[in-house]
Design an enzyme around this catalytic site. Structure first.
Site: not given
Ligand code: IVH
Length: 665
Positions: A421, A80-81, A110, A427, A403, A309, A112, A406, A114, A222
């Site tokens: 209800c 994760s990041l 880039e 109703c 309700c 974020k 992020k 009704c 969702d 990405y």
């Molecule tokens: S790079 C080692 N790039 O964010 C780096 N992640 O908290 C790998 N995500 O699990 C991730 N947009 O699901 C990267 N432009 C982007 C992203 C991205 C969304 C998500 C991804 C990851 C989570 C990291």
């Protein structure tokens, strides 16, 4: 040209048209022409099963075999990041990188996305595997589902890709698809998805990939991983990937100073509101792969990247009143009525309070100053109370017991958050909602009766339930406001014409909780007519494929009500179809009664769907995975090795296509 050559040619062409349409947004042929080419390929493939190819464009429509997801170890863990909400921490990140590297560097900025992350493996330019993040070490193999996503290339175009590589990205559900899906779920009385992220990940985990295909997911990539990537820069690799047919966001930018990074963040924070999908921040990555390697990783995340974020937008306003809405299925939703406040570009006056538990947790009082947020959710919600701003305590908000429409005492099903209800036959909003559903397009399709007409007919006392629609005559209607003689006749004619609607849609139109269009179809096929369905036991109902106890119990409860049985009797009297058509019936037998059958492999005489249909209409059950209770496997060519192994281990019999057809004769 031989049929085999034509198949290859069509596949090449269709892959290219797919890319032009979905990735480049610039198709060069019409949808019709595309469909014709696809159809030609489908027919040729059916006639030449030896040409089966797991990456054929025809597989985009998805198959509906059920499968358990196989767990797959990630070759490179999915990390994760590091996250931050503050620009000063972005500056700290930038300084740390600068100090560590002690040389010039570029930052790739880039969006992020969702959604839910996915890792795709390509070998020799073909998609071989798609795996979810899982626990980061191993994830679910969701290849069949990912193949239905039109923007994921099954076969790469152009050239220069490594023989083997992984590319990671995010599977998304665009807002428009999300809204339509929730609308449909609400019509069917199914629980709604809270946001597109949940909807996307829920969809990827569906067992039936033909349902996934209908949900219209999208995917942005990405991150590329592999031994022999085309370039030394992350950004340049993504550009190469765009050339091979992947969808790469064109908002991505390289920056060389911190000010440029901040400018990107600010620009995107406002522009993202116009994007067709949800984003929750910006990801900053050191561009050079060599520099990335130097910076390395902590246990959880790379030191060369960070996510900034966006603050969920929040506003403070006064709670004036809580009102309650009753939906078609009787669910009561509490709604906060607020002093109008500006939030993410719109004026918010109302917000959802979801259910009694949430009201209790917030300890809400009328007159409180409350925080309203518009996260990824559709409707703004109240996330907290500014307790310090309370100088006089208003009346405590507690969930109503009766309700509001009704007066019937509300009920709460054990284990569920919502109140209902139970007065579903008298109703008013429930009746109006049921009538609207009954006349809707996928149900009886009486299009001259829209929601306003329903409201009017109900308020004037002309219809009190769905059966009253068939007793309407033009004389009753023509004196209503905005209704002339001509439209009165149209309404009556449309109602009469709807008597030709087949049984399965009539069943759907009845509006039984949890019985959507697909479930209605299965029930209609399994029971053949309404009387058999009305007298079915829980056991008989759950024996039908995809009918679980929740649906079965809802069907039983519906028909246990005298009022509903009377309604069905009156609709029958009015001439609606309550049994399957003759030809559908004739094909039905009980030859396969009580048998659980797995379909596997490639077939010559019929498609998989046709075999599934045959199993069901002959009393059998089509199941997805081989187990002790599997009666036999309808086995075509190239049966999956894991299924074959399991079948041998459990001693499950294989039945060939010809044997199976002989069985039914
Ligand atoms: S790079 C080692 N790039 O964010 C780096 N992640 O908290 C790998 N995500 O699990 C991730 N947009 O699901 C990267 N432009 C982007 C992203 C991205 C969304 C998500 C991804 C990851 C989570 C990291």
């Amino acid at each position: 040209m031989t049929p085999q050559e034509r198949i290859l040619e069509l596949r090449r062409e269709l892959h290219e048209h797919n890319r032009r349409y979905y990735v480049l947004n610039s198709p060069t042929i019409s949808d019709y022409e595309f469909d014709m080419l696809l159809k030609e390929l489908q027919q040729l493939e059916e006639a030449h099963p030896e040409m089966y190819d797991a990456t054929s464009p025809t597989l985009r429509v998805g198959s509906d075999i059920t499968k358990e997801f196989r767990q797959v170890q990630h070759k490179y863990p999915m990390l994760s990041l590091g996250n931050t909400y503050s620009k000063s921490e972005v500056a700290d990140f930038y300084d740390r990188v600068k100090k560590s590297l002690n040389e010039d560097f570029e930052i790739c900025c880039e969006l992020k996305f969702d959604g839910t992350s996915i890792s795709l493996t390509y070998e020799d330019g073909k998609l071989v595997r798609a795996v979810t993040r899982g626990d980061g070490e191993k994830g679910d193999d969701v290849t069949a589902n990912v193949k239905t996503i039109r923007t994921v290339p099954l076969v790469l175009s152009g050239g220069g890709w490594p023989r083997e590589f992984e590319i990671r990205g995010e599977v998304l559900m665009p807002w428009s698809v999300f809204d339509a899906l929730n609308e449909e779920r609400s019509r069917n009385g199914e629980p709604l998805f809270a946001n597109p992220r949940n909807a996307a990940s829920g969809t990827l985990k569906l067992q039936d990939s033909s349902v996934v295909a209908k949900r219209k997911l999208d995917a942005y990539l990405y991150f590329m991983l592999g031994e022999q990537l085309p370039a030394e820069g992350h950004y340049e690799n993504l550009q190469a990937a765009a050339g091979w047919g992947f969808k790469i966001s064109d908002t991505t930018r390289k920056c060389t100073t911190l000010d440029e990074v901040f400018a990107f963040i600010d620009r995107m924070d406002s522009e993202r509101k116009n994007l067709p999908f949800a984003t929750d921040g910006i990801v900053l990555k050191v561009n050079s792969l060599r520099q990335q390697k130097n910076l390395g990783y902590t246990a959880k995340s790379p030191r060369w990247a960070i996510a900034y974020k966006f603050q969920a937008e929040r506003a403070l306003t006064r709670l004036n009143e809580v009102t309650y809405q009753v939906g078609r299925t009787g669910v009561v939703t509490p709604v906060a009525n607020l002093d109008p406040v500006q939030l993410s570009g719109t004026v918010v006056k109302r917000a959802s309070l979801h259910n009694a538990d949430i009201i209790g947790k917030l300890d809400l009082h009328i007159g409180d100053m409350v925080y309203v947020e518009k996260g990824g959710e559709i409707i703004p919600k109240i996330t907290g109370v500014d307790v310090d701003a309370r100088f006089m305590l208003g009346q405590k908000v507690s969930f109503i017991e009766k309700c509001p429409e009704c007066g019937t005492p509300l009920v709460r099903v054990e284990g569920e958050a919502a109140h209902y209800c139970p007065n579903d036959t008298a109703c008013p909003p429930q009746i109006k909602g049921k009538i609207e559903h009954f006349v809707s397009r996928d149900a009886m399709n009486i299009d001259s009766i829209g929601p306003e007409t329903v409201e009017m007919l109900f308020n004037y006392g002309l219809i009190k339930d769905i059966a009253d629609i068939y007793a309407l005559c033009p004389e009753d209607l023509m004196f209503l406001p905005r209704m002339g003689a001509k439209s009165a006749e149209n309404v009556v004619a449309a109602a009469q014409a709807s008597r030709a609607v087949p049984f399965e849609r009539v069943l759907f139109a009845l509006g039984i909780r949890f019985v959507g269009a697909t479930v209605a179809k299965r029930l209609a096929r399994a029971f053949g007519n309404i009387d058999a369905l009305m007298s079915a036991s829980l056991e008989q109902l759950t024996a039908v494929e995809e009918i679980g106890e929740r649906i079965a119990a809802s069907v039983i409860a519906f028909f246990a009500k005298e009022a509903n049985r009377t309604l069905v009797a009156r609709l029958k009297e009015a001439g609606l179809k309550f049994e399957l058509e003759e030809e559908t019936l004739q094909a039905r037998t009980e030859i396969l009664k009580g048998q659980s059958i797995v379909i596997s492999g490639v077939f010559v005489h019929h498609s998989r769907d046709e075999y599934k249909e045959m199993i069901e209409s002959n009393g059998g059950k089509n199941v997805g995975s081989v187990s002790k209770s599997t009666s036999f496997i309808l086995a075509g060519d190239n049966m999956g090795p894991s299924k074959l192994e399991k079948a041998q281990k459990l001693g499950v019999r294989l039945v060939s296509e010809d044997e199976f057809l002989a069985m039914l004769r």
